[in-house]
Design a protein around this motif. Structure first.
Motif, PDB file in Angstrom:
ATOM      1  N   UNK A  38       0.944  -1.231   0.097  1.00  0.00           N
ATOM      2  CA  UNK A  38       0.048   0.017  -0.091  1.00  0.00           C
ATOM      3  C   UNK A  38       0.875   1.286  -0.037  1.00  0.00           C
ATOM      4  N   UNK A  39       0.534   1.971  -0.997  1.00  0.00           N
ATOM      5  CA  UNK A  39       1.290   3.377  -0.907  1.00  0.00           C
ATOM      6  C   UNK A  39       0.521   4.434  -1.025  1.00  0.00           C
ATOM      7  N   UNK A  40       0.788   5.498  -0.060  1.00  0.00           N
ATOM      8  CA  UNK A  40      -0.354   6.627  -0.047  1.00  0.00           C
ATOM      9  C   UNK A  40       0.470   8.031   0.527  1.00  0.00           C
ATOM     10  N   UNK A  41       0.369   9.215  -0.010  1.00  0.00           N
ATOM     11  CA  UNK A  41       1.130  10.214   0.501  1.00  0.00           C
ATOM     12  C   UNK A  41       0.236  10.689   1.599  1.00  0.00           C
ATOM     13  N   UNK A  42       0.722  11.150   2.763  1.00  0.00           N
ATOM     14  CA  UNK A  42       0.005  11.600   3.850  1.00  0.00           C
ATOM     15  C   UNK A  42       0.736  12.619   4.828  1.00  0.00           C
ATOM     16  N   UNK A  43       0.207  13.946   4.596  1.00  0.00           N
ATOM     17  CA  UNK A  43       0.774  14.839   5.330  1.00  0.00           C
ATOM     18  C   UNK A  43      -0.077  15.027   6.734  1.00  0.00           C
ATOM     19  N   UNK A  44       0.846  15.370   7.709  1.00  0.00           N
ATOM     20  CA  UNK A  44       0.266  15.548   9.043  1.00  0.00           C
ATOM     21  C   UNK A  44      -0.054  16.803   9.473  1.00  0.00           C
ATOM     22  N   UNK A  45      -1.178  17.252   9.830  1.00  0.00           N
ATOM     23  CA  UNK A  45      -1.661  18.643   9.860  1.00  0.00           C
ATOM     24  C   UNK A  45      -2.085  18.832  11.365  1.00  0.00           C
ATOM     25  N   UNK A  46      -1.322  19.969  12.192  1.00  0.00           N
ATOM     26  CA  UNK A  46      -1.786  20.253  13.695  1.00  0.00           C
ATOM     27  C   UNK A  46      -2.629  21.274  13.578  1.00  0.00           C
ATOM     28  N   UNK A  47      -3.779  21.054  14.404  1.00  0.00           N
ATOM     29  CA  UNK A  47      -4.839  22.048  14.441  1.00  0.00           C
ATOM     30  C   UNK A  47      -4.723  22.741  15.843  1.00  0.00           C
ATOM     31  N   UNK A  48      -4.472  22.151  16.977  1.00  0.00           N
ATOM     32  CA  UNK A  48      -4.282  22.795  18.340  1.00  0.00           C
ATOM     33  C   UNK A  48      -2.885  22.074  18.963  1.00  0.00           C
ATOM     34  N   UNK A  49      -2.371  23.107  19.712  1.00  0.00           N
ATOM     35  CA  UNK A  49      -1.290  22.579  20.611  1.00  0.00           C
ATOM     36  C   UNK A  49      -1.251  23.326  21.814  1.00  0.00           C
TER      37      UNK A  49
END
Length: 522
Positions: free
Chosen positions: A380-391
């Protein structure tokens, strides 16, 4: 959010030979292992095994430790806790791996455990995973795997007896830095050797109010005339004993658990002949020295191409190529999830995040028919970007703004970079299916474990224009060597209620969502 979980009949354990689905895993909060019952029995067993290595059959040692409850009521589901399976393979195994240019190895184990009550019996599969281990310069190779195990329910009175059976060890060779040296794993099959008089007995658990204390030998079941008749389809022995019930996974498969909606709708790009499935899993976050959980997520998939041709050994190979996407509220992303770590070892940092799919998800499933048996491999190949919405850092909210994300998608070392360029996550699964038996490992319709390893890129756009938080997040999370283990549930084919077959029956709820909701495994 909870989807509409109106259930059809409980799914059968499907035996299948085709079609496709899979996905991914990355950050989230840790969850504790299931607690054991009060007054547990602590088991430490050391058993002789014979393992079939490429260099031949070799004597090996398997050590199993677990905690069992001291007793249970009839109809009560029990689950061994703290299960570890330690496999000591001889020096010949090290030579076999060294021949593959490996410096490290990662292991996944599948131990068959017999469960008996009276003369009725069933089997459970105990799955385990081990951290990467360096190959020793000399002597045996010792691998310790841990994982949650299925629950077992005694259907009558008398002792439940747990006995160790065959063991399968999947060895994935790696380089000195832990990255894979090739796409293929080495599967080692092990069988008990020189059975003890107890027949590999691990533990006994008395069931029922009048059950005897735990012992190392079996006792006959209570033949009480008040024992109810088993429901239709429940295995029985010749005396009418009901077989112990083994759950399909540690928490079972039950509609009504929390899960996002995962069904075909008119706005989705895939048609009603597509499939859907739930996924979940864990990822090691190497910098934080911990494991993270991804909540149950929905994946949609559509088959694009099917090829059939013989291989160099004359076996028939069927290759299915498919495309898929994450699906959450009409977007190609995971549900939001929160994760808390001690950054730099002492500063509590909590982030709310989503995984965004930034390009096509491709699935390649190749099944080789060896006589009437099947061996399957899936990429399985998939491009995934991690987004941060709160910290939050040490309890203080920080404004990350609306554009806080990894500057590139998560990246794995691809075994075929010429045909699959660019940054993307790679997950790999292997499964086997013996004729007239249930599949083990990963098969596309029945699901199972997929594993991979990813580099988390540096962060950018974090700070809302007021302060630069990029370096804080990059220093806390970003870097290579983050091992991932994903569990996929059985797929739902929305057309199954119309074109129902024995293989598809029970895959979907009445509103065409996946019936099975998987449970993450470490």
């Amino acid at each position: 959010m909870r989807g509409n979980r109106t259930a059809a009949s409980r799914p059968s354990r499907v035996r299948v030979r085709g079609a496709a689905i899979a996905a991914f895993v990355v950050l989230a909060a840790m969850v504790p292992a299931a607690a054991s019952a009060a007054g547990p029995q602590k088991v430490e067993a050391e058993l002789p095994y014979v393992c079939a290595l490429p260099s031949g059959e070799r004597a090996s040692t398997v050590r199993i430790s677990a905690e069992f409850p001291d007793r249970a009521e009839r109809g009560e589901a029990i689950s061994p806790a703290g299960v570890t399976t330690t496999v000591e393979l001889p020096a010949e195994a090290v030579a076999d791996l060294t021949a593959l240019e490996a410096a490290t190895v990662r292991a996944a184990t599948r131990l068959t455990v017999g469960v008996a009550q009276g003369e009725a019996a069933a089997e459970a599969i105990w799955h385990g995973t081990a951290q990467p281990a360096a190959l020793p310069a000399s002597g045996p190779l010792t691998l310790t795997a841990t994982g949650d195990v299925p629950t077992v329910t005694g259907q009558g009175h008398g002792e439940l007896r747990f006995s160790a059976g065959n063991l399968t060890v999947d060895l994935t060779p790696g380089a000195a830095d832990g990255t894979a040296v090739g796409p293929r794993s080495l599967t080692v099959s092990c069988s008990p050797a020189g059975r003890t008089p107890e027949g590999g007995l691990l533990a006994t658990v008395p069931v029922g109010a009048d059950a005897a204390e735990p012992s190392g030998s079996p006792s006959p079941p209570d033949a009480s005339p008040g024992t109810p008749e088993p429901s239709s389809g429940t295995p029985r022995d010749r005396q009418g004993d009901r077989a112990p019930e083994v759950a399909e996974n540690p928490a079972g498969s039950a509609a009504g658990r929390d899960a996002p909606p995962c069904a075909y709708t008119e706005e989705n790009p895939f048609g009603p002949l597509s499939m859907n499935a739930y996924i979940t899993g864990y990822s090691n976050v190497k910098k934080q020295k911990g494991a993270s959980l991804l909540p149950v997520s929905c994946v949609l998939l559509e088959t694009k191409e099917m090829l059939a041709e013989p291989d160099e050994n004359g076996n028939f190979v069927v290759t299915i190529k498919a495309e898929g996407e994450l699906h959450h509220e009409g977007r190609k992303q995971s549900p939001p999830f929160r994760s808390t770590f001690l950054s730099f070892g002492f500063v509590p940092t909590t982030a709310t995040m989503v995984l965004e799919q930034t390009g096509p998800m491709t699935i390649e499933f190749a099944s080789t028919y060896v006589g009437l048996d099947i061996v399957a491999e899936t990429f399985v190949r998939v491009p995934l970007r991690l987004r941060v919405t709160d910290l939050e850092v040490n309890g203080v909210p920080l404004d990350v703004g609306s554009g806080c994300r990894t500057e590139k998608p998560l990246r794995s070392t691809d075994p075929d970079p010429a045909n699959h360029p660019g940054d993307h996550l790679v997950m790999y699964g292997k499964g086997e299916q013996k004729y007239a038996e249930d599949a083990t490992g990963y098969m596309l319709l029945t699901g199972g474990p997929l594993t991979g390893e990813a580099t988390i890129p540096a962060f950018t756009g974090c700070g809302g224009g007021r302060e630069d938080l990029d370096r804080l997040l990059t220093a806390s999370v970003s870097g290579p060597g983050n091992h991932i283990k994903q569990i996929q549930g059985q797929t739902c084919t929305p057309s199954a209620p119309v074109f129902e077959t024995p293989e598809s029956r029970g895959q979907c709820t009445e509103d065409l969502q996946p019936y099975q909701i998987p449970v993450a495994e470490r």
